[in-house]
Design a protein around this motif. Structure first.
Motif, short mmCIF file in Angstrom:
data_model
loop_
_atom_site.label_atom_id
_atom_site.label_comp_id
_atom_site.label_asym_id
_atom_site.label_seq_id
_atom_site.Cartn_x
_atom_site.Cartn_y
_atom_site.Cartn_z
N PHE A 275 -39.27 -40.66 8.79
CA PHE A 275 -39.13 -41.88 9.30
C PHE A 275 -39.76 -41.97 10.88
O PHE A 275 -40.64 -42.86 11.04
CB PHE A 275 -37.53 -42.21 9.59
CG PHE A 275 -37.39 -43.58 10.39
CD1 PHE A 275 -37.41 -44.69 9.64
CD2 PHE A 275 -36.77 -43.50 11.54
CE1 PHE A 275 -37.27 -45.89 10.22
CE2 PHE A 275 -36.64 -44.75 12.16
CZ PHE A 275 -36.91 -45.95 11.51
N ASN A 276 -39.82 -40.84 11.39
CA ASN A 276 -40.49 -40.91 12.85
C ASN A 276 -42.11 -41.10 12.59
O ASN A 276 -42.42 -41.40 13.26
CB ASN A 276 -40.09 -39.51 13.72
CG ASN A 276 -38.68 -39.86 14.07
OD1 ASN A 276 -38.04 -40.88 14.30
ND2 ASN A 276 -37.93 -38.50 14.42
N MET B 96 -32.49 -40.05 -4.84
CA MET B 96 -33.26 -40.51 -3.90
C MET B 96 -33.82 -39.38 -3.07
O MET B 96 -33.01 -38.43 -2.73
CB MET B 96 -32.55 -41.53 -2.96
CG MET B 96 -33.52 -41.93 -1.88
SD MET B 96 -32.52 -43.00 -0.72
CE MET B 96 -32.53 -44.85 -1.88
N THR B 97 -35.21 -39.37 -2.68
CA THR B 97 -35.60 -38.28 -2.36
C THR B 97 -35.73 -38.65 -0.72
O THR B 97 -35.56 -39.62 -0.28
CB THR B 97 -37.20 -38.05 -2.74
OG1 THR B 97 -38.22 -39.28 -2.28
CG2 THR B 97 -37.61 -37.94 -4.24
N GLU B 98 -36.10 -37.37 0.16
CA GLU B 98 -36.04 -37.72 1.70
C GLU B 98 -37.17 -38.86 1.94
O GLU B 98 -36.98 -39.76 2.72
CB GLU B 98 -36.60 -36.44 2.30
CG GLU B 98 -35.24 -35.45 2.15
CD GLU B 98 -35.65 -34.16 2.76
OE1 GLU B 98 -36.97 -33.78 2.65
OE2 GLU B 98 -35.00 -33.50 3.33
N GLU B 99 -38.31 -38.82 1.19
CA GLU B 99 -39.31 -39.83 1.38
C GLU B 99 -39.00 -41.09 0.85
O GLU B 99 -39.12 -42.13 1.75
CB GLU B 99 -40.55 -39.46 0.51
CG GLU B 99 -41.76 -40.62 0.59
CD GLU B 99 -42.46 -40.27 1.88
OE1 GLU B 99 -43.46 -41.16 2.34
OE2 GLU B 99 -42.51 -39.25 2.45
N GLU B 100 -38.35 -41.20 0.15
CA GLU B 100 -37.55 -42.82 -0.55
C GLU B 100 -36.46 -43.18 0.50
O GLU B 100 -36.58 -44.45 0.94
CB GLU B 100 -37.28 -42.63 -1.95
CG GLU B 100 -38.15 -42.50 -2.86
CD GLU B 100 -37.61 -42.03 -4.31
OE1 GLU B 100 -38.09 -42.46 -5.43
OE2 GLU B 100 -36.41 -41.65 -4.30
N ALA B 101 -36.00 -42.21 1.00
CA ALA B 101 -34.89 -42.60 2.06
C ALA B 101 -35.29 -42.96 3.25
O ALA B 101 -34.99 -44.27 4.08
CB ALA B 101 -33.70 -41.26 2.36
N ALA B 102 -36.46 -42.47 3.69
CA ALA B 102 -37.05 -42.84 4.89
C ALA B 102 -37.79 -44.04 4.77
O ALA B 102 -37.79 -44.90 5.74
CB ALA B 102 -38.04 -41.79 5.51
N ARG B 103 -38.51 -44.36 3.65
CA ARG B 103 -39.14 -45.53 3.33
C ARG B 103 -37.99 -46.70 3.37
O ARG B 103 -38.16 -48.00 3.85
CB ARG B 103 -40.04 -45.43 2.24
CG ARG B 103 -40.97 -44.71 2.49
CD ARG B 103 -42.27 -44.86 1.27
NE ARG B 103 -43.18 -44.13 1.80
CZ ARG B 103 -44.39 -44.41 2.64
NH1 ARG B 103 -44.19 -45.79 3.25
NH2 ARG B 103 -45.09 -43.68 3.09
N GLU C 21 -26.89 -33.91 0.67
CA GLU C 21 -26.81 -33.60 2.13
C GLU C 21 -28.13 -33.06 2.83
O GLU C 21 -28.19 -33.39 3.84
CB GLU C 21 -26.15 -32.15 2.36
CG GLU C 21 -24.69 -32.26 2.08
CD GLU C 21 -23.81 -30.67 2.18
OE1 GLU C 21 -24.38 -30.08 2.86
OE2 GLU C 21 -22.83 -30.99 1.86
N LYS C 22 -29.11 -33.31 2.13
CA LYS C 22 -30.49 -33.37 2.66
C LYS C 22 -30.85 -34.83 2.98
O LYS C 22 -31.75 -35.17 3.95
CB LYS C 22 -31.59 -33.34 1.30
CG LYS C 22 -31.75 -32.08 1.02
CD LYS C 22 -32.65 -31.87 -0.01
CE LYS C 22 -32.83 -30.46 -0.62
NZ LYS C 22 -33.83 -30.24 -1.41
N LEU C 23 -30.04 -35.90 2.50
CA LEU C 23 -30.25 -37.26 3.13
C LEU C 23 -29.33 -37.76 4.32
O LEU C 23 -29.83 -38.46 5.09
CB LEU C 23 -29.91 -38.41 2.09
CG LEU C 23 -30.66 -38.08 0.88
CD1 LEU C 23 -30.58 -39.18 -0.23
CD2 LEU C 23 -32.48 -38.23 0.99
N ALA C 24 -27.98 -37.27 4.29
CA ALA C 24 -27.09 -37.41 5.48
C ALA C 24 -26.10 -36.30 5.20
O ALA C 24 -25.71 -35.83 4.15
CB ALA C 24 -26.47 -38.88 4.99
N GLY D 55 -30.25 -37.19 7.68
CA GLY D 55 -30.82 -35.85 7.32
C GLY D 55 -32.13 -35.62 8.03
O GLY D 55 -32.93 -36.31 8.40
N LYS D 56 -32.49 -34.27 8.48
CA LYS D 56 -33.45 -33.88 9.38
C LYS D 56 -34.79 -34.28 8.70
O LYS D 56 -35.81 -34.71 9.40
CB LYS D 56 -33.42 -32.35 9.64
CG LYS D 56 -32.12 -32.18 10.60
CD LYS D 56 -32.00 -30.72 10.99
CE LYS D 56 -30.82 -30.28 11.56
NZ LYS D 56 -30.47 -30.46 13.01
#
Length: 85
Positions: free
Chosen positions: A56-57, A1-8, A35-38, A49-50
């Motif tokens: 998400f913000n 999962m990418t950061e974008e997918e996680a935020a979505r 670790e990029k996700l959490a 993850g930052k």
């Protein structure tokens, strides 16, 4: 999962329920072993993850973060200006 997918994913949860708890989001993302996700911070708290949080913000400009309960929720008329309450 990418950061974008996680935020979505977080956005879908937020949209469905009107809120999302930091601990629940971080716990779900941590299970993906990236670790990029959490990650765990210096105080051993599990955190989103930052990069995920930044996306998400951006996706939820009217959401507020309730510090006392550690969750994001929809803005109320009685909220003070700013993202954190």
């Amino acid at each position: 999962m990418t950061e974008e997918e996680a935020a979505r994913w977080m956005l879908r949860e937020y949209d469905e329920f009107g809120f999302i708890y930091q601990e629940a989001a971080a716990g779900h993302l941590f299970q993906l072993n990236d670790e990029k996700l959490a990650y765990f911070d210096r105080s051993s708290n599990l955190c989103v993850g930052k990069g995920v949080l930044a996306i998400f913000n951006r996706l939820t400009p009217t959401a507020v973060y309730e510090r006392s309960g550690k969750f994001w929720r929809r803005r109320l008329e009685t909220d003070q200006p700013g993202r954190q309450q």
